[in-house]
Design an enzyme around this catalytic site. Sequence first.
Site, PDB file in Angstrom:
ATOM      1  N   ASP A 310       0.957  -1.126   0.160  1.00 12.39           N
ATOM      2  CA  ASP A 310      -0.112  -0.383  -0.055  1.00 12.39           C
ATOM      3  C   ASP A 310       0.420   0.716  -0.220  1.00 12.39           C
ATOM      4  O   ASP A 310       1.926   1.057   0.585  1.00 12.39           O
ATOM      5  CB  ASP A 310      -0.720   0.032   1.454  1.00 12.39           C
ATOM      6  CG  ASP A 310      -1.723   1.082   1.601  1.00 12.39           C
ATOM      7  OD1 ASP A 310      -2.130   1.712   0.309  1.00 12.39           O
ATOM      8  OD2 ASP A 310      -1.690   1.643   2.681  1.00 12.39           O
ATOM      9  N   ASP A 502      -1.594  -0.929   6.015  1.00 10.62           N
ATOM     10  CA  ASP A 502      -2.403  -0.219   7.622  1.00 10.62           C
ATOM     11  C   ASP A 502      -3.792   0.181   7.165  1.00 10.62           C
ATOM     12  O   ASP A 502      -3.616   0.509   8.817  1.00 10.62           O
ATOM     13  CB  ASP A 502      -1.188   0.833   7.483  1.00 10.62           C
ATOM     14  CG  ASP A 502      -2.072   1.947   6.948  1.00 10.62           C
ATOM     15  OD1 ASP A 502      -1.850   3.454   7.160  1.00 10.62           O
ATOM     16  OD2 ASP A 502      -2.274   2.964   5.287  1.00 10.62           O
ATOM     17  N   ASP A 506      -6.767  -1.205   3.357  1.00  9.72           N
ATOM     18  CA  ASP A 506      -6.246  -3.014   2.733  1.00  9.72           C
ATOM     19  C   ASP A 506      -6.639  -3.628   3.635  1.00  9.72           C
ATOM     20  O   ASP A 506      -5.808  -5.352   2.650  1.00  9.72           O
ATOM     21  CB  ASP A 506      -5.039  -2.569   3.179  1.00  9.72           C
ATOM     22  CG  ASP A 506      -4.256  -1.296   3.075  1.00  9.72           C
ATOM     23  OD1 ASP A 506      -4.652  -0.973   1.852  1.00  9.72           O
ATOM     24  OD2 ASP A 506      -3.690   0.281   4.019  1.00  9.72           O
TER      25      ASP A 506
END
Length: 614
Positions: A310, A502, A506
């Site tokens: 990410d 995080d 996600d």
Amino acid sequence: MRWAVLSLGLFVTGAATQVFDGPQWLSWALYLTCYAAGGWAPARDGLLALREKTLDVDLLMVLAAIGAASIGQVFDGALLIVIFATSGALEDVATKRTQDSVNGLLELSPQEAVVLDASGTERTVAAREVQIGDVVVVRPGERVSADGLVVEGTSEVDQSTITGEPLPAVKTVGDEAFAGTVNGSGALRIRATRDPSETVVARIVAMVAEASATKAKTQLFIDTIEQRYSAVVVVATVALFAVPLAAGADLQSTLLRAMTFMIVASPCAVVLSTMPPMLSAIANAGRHGVLIKSALALERLAGTDLIALDKTGTLTTGTPEVTGVVTLTADLTEDAVLALAAAAESGSEHPLGRAVVAEARARALRIPPARGFRALPGRGVRAEIGGDVVEVVSPGELRPDAVSQTEADGGTAVLVLRDGHPVGVLQIRDHLRAEAVEAVRAMTALTKASPVLLTGDNRTAANLLANRVGITDVRTELLPEQKVDVVGELRDRGHHVLVAGDGVNDAPAMAAAHTSVAMGRSGADLTLDTADAVTVRDDLATIATVVALARRARRVVVANLVIAASIIVVLVTWDLVGHLPLPLGVAGHEGSTILVALNGLRLLSGRAWRRASR
């Protein structure tokens, strides 16, 4: 351990009595007492397992020792008991060292905390009674008693026990502090932000305890075949004794061969091949700030051949800052535009909104009161300020030059509207993590493939950041379900995918991946629950290290299985086609058990972590 030591002492004394022609009854008494000291625990465990209709290798060893004594080979039987008890003690030591290396962290947390009450009076309470919102006082040289944010004071704090960093970290107002770390020369006041059961230290211990209670697929397979294999060994032992005896063979030599076969064919070393190295690796990772949730998770981490990252909060710090303000109207200055935006965002919990308010406060601007705050999902916020409707939104179709320039530079542009007309552009940038470039390089070297960047951000900003860190595969403007689709596509290509993230958005992709790692400091609860591992200090570099450590643990498991199986094959073959002396069979079998246990323990060392991080 003490029973193993007592058993060894009795055996050595019995052997000395025999060597120096002492009374036979005395040497036998010493040997039989050695049997009792070293064999009672395995016999008990074996009988308990038998009650559950499972055949335990402990029982096989005890039966073999009793069989040896029954034909007068009491020395050989005692030797078997001593070595078996010693290998069992070493296994216990291995397990205890694994647990102690992590549980010792709990002892770092002080038992008491000094808390300020509403009147500012200090009172001492048990550390477990500290509540979220309490302000704890930490004097120079004391250990921090709660996870929280510094609200007063400045000091250097040694937090190597949590983050692994050798140098003390400067802590001042707004910084995060961890329970169990050691305060330096300054006094601190810290507002607790986590319940004592949820501190970083407590979470490390809880996760490793949970991991210790799980078994990897390799271990589950070994457990399955152990029962069947042990039954085969018993049947083969009976046949090896009964058939030659029926054919007229000598009782003593036949029984001795059968007992030797039972010993050398028992799968003790095979059983110990898997969990010691895996638990050692989990404990080592825990000491260095990476929580691996289970042995199965470790096994999945070892198979990683592609990493998907990410962007916001993972490759970047996740704390955006306003880096510039552009005014689009002559009647408003930059500060005036920022003050309007901060007023509208004052009721927002969005990271961009907090960044706008923080910048206005940093410039000491007067933020006017706002009424009628309303969040605009997917766009921004709206509020009424001084009779005007002010909106702070994503640009959408309205794209003044300042918006295009900001995005071309890799930043995020936010448009400020007054009564529907653009009056300013806020330029916001999220900072790249300091270790990001080196971490991506390590991931690429480890997996032989560049990581994949998954982000909901625009293509221009994402590509600029990817170029800075060395990522070539960039997927942009993704919704959470589209991230899942990308992970599915990568899996369909045959990749074993690890997703690191995080945010809540996600979590679906992390669940869809083979394995996942969450950023512990900034990670949402759902993300932390979904992930197989958590990096406590949000250090990207530890992702490649923990995958390398998991791979090394897998190699140790394979090596242990090869060692154990090879020695069993050699000793069994020797016993069946030749004459294998019982003491030599005992030494070979139990020696292999000790060898694999010690081999697994090597993964507890700091050297193992350093080698994995190269």
